[in-house]
Design a protein around this motif. Structure first.
Motif, mmCIF file in Angstrom:
data_model
loop_
_atom_site.group_PDB
_atom_site.id
_atom_site.type_symbol
_atom_site.label_atom_id
_atom_site.label_comp_id
_atom_site.label_asym_id
_atom_site.label_seq_id
_atom_site.Cartn_x
_atom_site.Cartn_y
_atom_site.Cartn_z
ATOM 1 N N THR A 101 0.833 -1.207 0.000
ATOM 2 C CA THR A 101 0.000 0.000 0.000
ATOM 3 C C THR A 101 0.870 1.260 0.000
ATOM 4 O OG1 THR A 101 -0.180 -0.148 2.423
ATOM 5 C CG2 THR A 101 -1.972 -1.075 1.121
ATOM 6 N N ALA A 102 2.015 1.203 0.683
ATOM 7 C CA ALA A 102 2.928 2.352 0.680
ATOM 8 C C ALA A 102 3.462 2.606 -0.725
ATOM 9 C CB ALA A 102 4.078 2.109 1.651
ATOM 10 N N ILE A 103 3.796 1.536 -1.455
ATOM 11 C CA ILE A 103 4.292 1.682 -2.823
ATOM 12 C C ILE A 103 3.205 2.272 -3.722
ATOM 13 C CG2 ILE A 103 5.015 0.389 -4.867
ATOM 14 C CD1 ILE A 103 6.480 -1.528 -2.979
ATOM 15 N N PHE A 104 1.998 1.746 -3.630
ATOM 16 C CA PHE A 104 0.907 2.252 -4.468
ATOM 17 C C PHE A 104 0.599 3.711 -4.146
ATOM 18 C CE2 PHE A 104 -3.660 2.894 -5.302
ATOM 19 C CZ PHE A 104 -3.665 2.665 -6.675
ATOM 20 N N CYS A 105 0.553 4.045 -2.858
ATOM 21 C CA CYS A 105 0.307 5.442 -2.465
ATOM 22 C C CYS A 105 1.382 6.357 -3.025
ATOM 23 C CB CYS A 105 0.271 5.560 -0.941
ATOM 24 S SG CYS A 105 -1.199 4.860 -0.159
ATOM 25 N N GLY A 106 2.643 5.938 -2.894
ATOM 26 C CA GLY A 106 3.728 6.767 -3.403
ATOM 27 C C GLY A 106 3.637 6.984 -4.895
ATOM 28 N N ALA A 107 3.251 5.951 -5.648
ATOM 29 C CA ALA A 107 3.133 6.079 -7.098
ATOM 30 C C ALA A 107 2.059 7.099 -7.471
ATOM 31 C CB ALA A 107 2.821 4.718 -7.710
#
Length: 361
Positions: free
Chosen positions: A212-218
């Motif tokens: 979820t952190a990766i998706f949010c950052g993207a």
């Protein structure tokens, strides 16, 4: 006791080859995007200037137009039409035609660039998957893996917007440029051999929290690009509205972007949409910390900067709803919040000693 799976060196090497191959294809996409903008600059520009000039004579006070129709000798008044000047930051100007600028040749290069981006994304995603298969775990256990996955997800979100019919081709060039820089840093400064996780990361929460952190950052990255371009486009529109004459380069590039109001709306929508998921990311991290270390919050550097990032975007969303803080002021807050995210991404992992120092470099 469950023994950790041995690393499949063949798959690990294949993953490296795929990541390098994706960089080669992204380079071709970058050159195609450059050609798109260069050939697109030959198209006619000035739509924004014409729109603003047409509104220049509008009265500051509302003008009421009344039409009278005669029906059987009785005067009938149409509903009055009120014409007002657009408020600051919400001027009604047309969106630019996109990166290609409406030329056939520019559009051709744009289609080639998108096709190459799709191919590069497929190759990079395959590299991420084979990296995961080589160790049979989530492919984001260190900074190298996080970086390669992060850039792949960013491109995936961009392509999803295109597939949904959104006019976001203007993101293509800055996105591909950023992905090349990210992968270049990942394969040189951040590269880590494929290996098993450290004990603290060996948890199902790795799939939930970090993904979820990766998706949010993207998504936040796309919002930051739109915000930055909004500031340039807004300055361009302000200069035209005040009778200024932008340079030829600025005109040929900025005229083809969406209107400032459109860019601002896009940035707000993606930031607002992803904010609840970023909130969940922090909560999930706290739950994982409780399982791993026996406490939910310990003011670790990663925890602190994640919360600072959350506060930054909360302030941005609040500013958008506050009179006097819309537009450029809110945009500055959004960029500061994204800068906090970047420091949390790179700075904390590399330069700060903490419980979250899993950079592997």
């Amino acid at each position: 006791m469950i023994l950790a799976a041995a690393t499949n060196e063949g798959l690990a090497q294949m993953s490296n080859t795929l990541v390098y191959s994706s960089m080669a294809v992204y380079t071709l996409a970058f050159l195609a995007h450059i050609a798109e903008w260069v050939f697109g600059s030959r198209s006619k520009v000035g739509r924004t200037a014409a729109a603003l000039t047409g509104k220049a004579g509008a009265a500051a006070a509302p003008a009421v137009t009344v039409q009278v129709k005669k029906a059987g000798g009785t005067a009938v008044l149409d509903r009055p039409k009120v014409v007002t000047r657009a408020a600051a930051g919400t001027r009604e100007v047309p969106d630019g035609p996109g990166a290609a600028g409406g030329t056939v040749k520019g559009d051709l290069y744009g289609r080639i660039a998108i096709s190459l981006t799709v191919l590069a994304f497929a190759v990079q995603a395959s590299g991420v998957v084979t990296r995961a298969l080589s160790v049979q775990r989530a492919p984001w256990g260190n900074m190298y893996e996080f970086s390669t996955t992060f850039s792949a997800v960013a491109v995936g979100v961009y392509l999803a917007f295109l597939l949904a019919g959104k006019n976001v081709r203007w993101i293509g060039l800055p996105l591909v440029t950023t992905v090349l820089l990210d992968l270049g840093m990942a394969t040189t400064m951040l590269y880590t051999e494929s290996d098993q996780l450290v004990p603290a990361l060996d948890s199902y929460w790795l799939w939930i929290h970090v993904s979820t952190a990766i998706f949010c950052g993207a998504v936040l990255y796309l919002g930051a690009v739109a915000t930055l371009l909004y500031l340039f486009r807004d300055s361009y529109e302000n200069k035209l509205a005040n009778g200024g004459e932008p340079g030829g380069f600025a005109r040929s590039v900025l005229e083809r972007l969406p209107a400032a109001a459109t860019l601002d709306k896009f940035a707000y929508r993606v930031n607002a949409a992803i904010f609840p998921l970023w909130t969940f990311t922090i909560i999930a991290g706290a739950i994982w910390a409780g399982d791993a270390w026996g406490r939910y919050w310990g003011w670790d550097a990663k925890e602190v900067w994640s919360f600072i990032t959350w506060v930054g975007y909360a302030a941005y969303l609040h500013a958008r709803a506050t009179a006097g803080w819309k537009g450029r002021k809110a945009a500055y807050i959004a960029l500061i919040a994204f800068a906090c995210f970047l420091f949390n991404y790179y700075g904390v992992n590399i330069f700060v000693s903490s419980k979250h120092s899993y950079a592997g470099v």
